[in-house]
Motif scaffolding. Structure first.
Motif, PDB file in Angstrom:
ATOM      1  N   UNK A 260     -39.854 -31.259 -73.849  1.00 27.79           N
ATOM      2  CA  UNK A 260     -40.382 -30.130 -74.067  1.00 27.79           C
ATOM      3  C   UNK A 260     -39.732 -28.848 -74.077  1.00 27.79           C
ATOM      4  N   UNK A 261     -40.482 -27.688 -74.452  1.00 28.01           N
ATOM      5  CA  UNK A 261     -39.666 -26.570 -74.875  1.00 28.01           C
ATOM      6  C   UNK A 261     -40.630 -25.382 -74.539  1.00 28.01           C
ATOM      7  N   UNK A 262     -40.268 -24.131 -73.873  1.00 33.84           N
ATOM      8  CA  UNK A 262     -40.890 -23.004 -74.076  1.00 33.84           C
ATOM      9  C   UNK A 262     -40.137 -21.958 -74.396  1.00 33.84           C
ATOM     10  N   UNK A 263     -40.820 -21.094 -75.223  1.00 31.45           N
ATOM     11  CA  UNK A 263     -40.110 -19.744 -75.688  1.00 31.45           C
ATOM     12  C   UNK A 263     -41.456 -18.534 -75.651  1.00 31.45           C
ATOM     13  N   UNK A 264     -40.934 -17.354 -75.389  1.00 30.42           N
ATOM     14  CA  UNK A 264     -41.560 -15.990 -75.265  1.00 30.42           C
ATOM     15  C   UNK A 264     -41.061 -15.089 -76.041  1.00 30.42           C
ATOM     16  N   UNK A 265     -41.703 -14.224 -76.082  1.00 30.63           N
ATOM     17  CA  UNK A 265     -41.315 -12.755 -76.858  1.00 30.63           C
ATOM     18  C   UNK A 265     -42.280 -11.610 -76.243  1.00 30.63           C
TER      19      UNK A 265
ATOM     20  N   UNK B 124     -51.392 -30.680 -82.899  1.00 31.59           N
ATOM     21  CA  UNK B 124     -51.253 -31.957 -82.192  1.00 31.59           C
ATOM     22  C   UNK B 124     -51.427 -32.974 -82.970  1.00 31.59           C
ATOM     23  N   UNK B 125     -50.683 -34.047 -82.672  1.00 31.66           N
ATOM     24  CA  UNK B 125     -50.616 -35.270 -83.340  1.00 31.66           C
ATOM     25  C   UNK B 125     -50.303 -36.413 -82.570  1.00 31.66           C
ATOM     26  N   UNK B 126     -50.560 -37.635 -82.697  1.00 28.85           N
ATOM     27  CA  UNK B 126     -50.244 -38.947 -82.405  1.00 28.85           C
ATOM     28  C   UNK B 126     -50.142 -40.054 -83.217  1.00 28.85           C
ATOM     29  N   UNK B 127     -49.304 -40.880 -82.925  1.00 26.69           N
ATOM     30  CA  UNK B 127     -49.330 -42.269 -83.732  1.00 26.69           C
ATOM     31  C   UNK B 127     -49.326 -43.373 -82.904  1.00 26.69           C
ATOM     32  N   UNK B 128     -49.587 -44.576 -83.247  1.00 24.82           N
ATOM     33  CA  UNK B 128     -49.120 -45.756 -82.617  1.00 24.82           C
ATOM     34  C   UNK B 128     -48.980 -46.854 -83.695  1.00 24.82           C
ATOM     35  N   UNK B 129     -47.912 -47.657 -83.663  1.00 29.91           N
ATOM     36  CA  UNK B 129     -47.523 -48.547 -84.579  1.00 29.91           C
ATOM     37  C   UNK B 129     -47.377 -49.693 -83.443  1.00 29.91           C
ATOM     38  N   UNK B 130     -48.122 -50.770 -84.054  1.00 26.97           N
ATOM     39  CA  UNK B 130     -47.957 -52.078 -83.326  1.00 26.97           C
ATOM     40  C   UNK B 130     -47.784 -53.550 -84.210  1.00 26.97           C
ATOM     41  N   UNK B 131     -47.091 -54.294 -83.800  1.00 32.81           N
ATOM     42  CA  UNK B 131     -46.530 -55.503 -84.370  1.00 32.81           C
ATOM     43  C   UNK B 131     -46.588 -56.496 -83.230  1.00 32.81           C
ATOM     44  N   UNK B 132     -47.500 -57.417 -83.212  1.00 29.20           N
ATOM     45  CA  UNK B 132     -47.728 -58.344 -82.119  1.00 29.20           C
ATOM     46  C   UNK B 132     -47.663 -57.530 -80.667  1.00 29.20           C
TER      47      UNK B 132
ATOM     48  N   UNK C 241     -46.521   2.781 -77.051  1.00 31.55           N
ATOM     49  CA  UNK C 241     -47.743   2.739 -77.625  1.00 31.55           C
ATOM     50  C   UNK C 241     -48.124   1.425 -78.236  1.00 31.55           C
ATOM     51  N   UNK C 242     -48.416   0.553 -77.082  1.00 35.33           N
ATOM     52  CA  UNK C 242     -48.949  -0.879 -77.535  1.00 35.33           C
ATOM     53  C   UNK C 242     -47.590  -1.735 -77.758  1.00 35.33           C
ATOM     54  N   UNK C 243     -48.011  -2.970 -78.059  1.00 36.06           N
ATOM     55  CA  UNK C 243     -47.118  -3.887 -78.113  1.00 36.06           C
ATOM     56  C   UNK C 243     -47.795  -5.509 -78.490  1.00 36.06           C
ATOM     57  N   UNK C 244     -46.960  -6.349 -78.222  1.00 40.93           N
ATOM     58  CA  UNK C 244     -47.491  -7.807 -78.622  1.00 40.93           C
ATOM     59  C   UNK C 244     -46.768  -8.686 -77.420  1.00 40.93           C
ATOM     60  N   UNK C 245     -47.495  -9.857 -76.983  1.00 40.60           N
ATOM     61  CA  UNK C 245     -46.860 -10.731 -76.015  1.00 40.60           C
ATOM     62  C   UNK C 245     -47.038 -12.109 -76.928  1.00 40.60           C
ATOM     63  N   UNK C 246     -46.200 -13.035 -76.913  1.00 41.10           N
ATOM     64  CA  UNK C 246     -46.326 -14.359 -77.298  1.00 41.10           C
ATOM     65  C   UNK C 246     -45.688 -15.414 -76.511  1.00 41.10           C
ATOM     66  N   UNK C 247     -46.167 -16.489 -76.290  1.00 44.31           N
ATOM     67  CA  UNK C 247     -45.437 -17.608 -75.850  1.00 44.31           C
ATOM     68  C   UNK C 247     -45.833 -19.143 -76.518  1.00 44.31           C
ATOM     69  N   UNK C 248     -44.600 -19.942 -76.882  1.00 37.83           N
ATOM     70  CA  UNK C 248     -44.803 -21.032 -77.646  1.00 37.83           C
ATOM     71  C   UNK C 248     -44.582 -21.995 -76.921  1.00 37.83           C
ATOM     72  N   UNK C 249     -45.427 -23.003 -76.709  1.00 41.64           N
ATOM     73  CA  UNK C 249     -45.020 -24.343 -76.157  1.00 41.64           C
ATOM     74  C   UNK C 249     -44.881 -25.554 -76.999  1.00 41.64           C
ATOM     75  N   UNK C 250     -43.814 -26.188 -76.906  1.00 39.08           N
ATOM     76  CA  UNK C 250     -43.694 -27.473 -78.025  1.00 39.08           C
ATOM     77  C   UNK C 250     -43.337 -28.532 -76.831  1.00 39.08           C
TER      78      UNK C 250
ATOM     79  N   UNK D 299     -48.226 -25.289 -79.485  1.00 40.37           N
ATOM     80  CA  UNK D 299     -49.211 -24.623 -78.888  1.00 40.37           C
ATOM     81  C   UNK D 299     -48.664 -22.989 -78.929  1.00 40.37           C
ATOM     82  N   UNK D 300     -48.967 -22.174 -80.067  1.00 36.61           N
ATOM     83  CA  UNK D 300     -48.471 -20.868 -80.107  1.00 36.61           C
ATOM     84  C   UNK D 300     -49.729 -20.080 -79.593  1.00 36.61           C
ATOM     85  N   UNK D 301     -49.501 -19.101 -78.532  1.00 31.58           N
ATOM     86  CA  UNK D 301     -50.398 -18.117 -78.255  1.00 31.58           C
ATOM     87  C   UNK D 301     -49.730 -16.710 -78.267  1.00 31.58           C
TER      88      UNK D 301
END
Length: 97
Positions: free
Chosen positions: A70-75, A1-9, A34-43, A20-22
């Motif tokens: 925004x975008x979402x992807x899952x696996x 996560x990041x943010x920026x503000x630039x101001x001129x007058x 025999x098991x597995x993995x689940x993942x979700x990525x949010x941008x 956010x990858x989970x």
């Protein structure tokens, strides 16, 4: 996560981004897999052009226009279990990944 503000007058530019990858392991009790993995990525990303409409010693107000993308992807991965293994993939219509 990041943010920026630039101001001129009275003009300003504000932007932020969020990634956010989970993920988690899956327990299937070895019934069909025999098991597995689940993942979700949010941008998400935002950009705003701001104009300072009110500025006083103790307060200020900005007016702005901008956009948000925004975008979402899952696996989902399942490990082979008691059945013979095979490889199969699924891609939703319009997906590029």
């Amino acid at each position: 996560m990041g943010s920026i503000e630039i101001r001129d007058g009275p003009l300003g530019l504000l932007g932020d981004a969020l990634h956010v990858p989970v993920g988690t392991g899956l327990k299937t009790r070895d019934i069909a897999f025999s098991g597995g993995n689940a993942a979700l990525i949010t941008d998400s990303g935002t950009a705003l052009l701001l104009y300072r409409a009110l500025e006083a010693p103790t307060q200020y107000a900005d007016l702005g226009v901008g956009f948000r993308a925004w975008g979402f992807s899952s696996n989902l991965t399942l490990n082979p279990g008691s059945y013979p293994s095979q490889c199969q993939s699924f891609r939703p219509a319009g997906s590029t990944r």
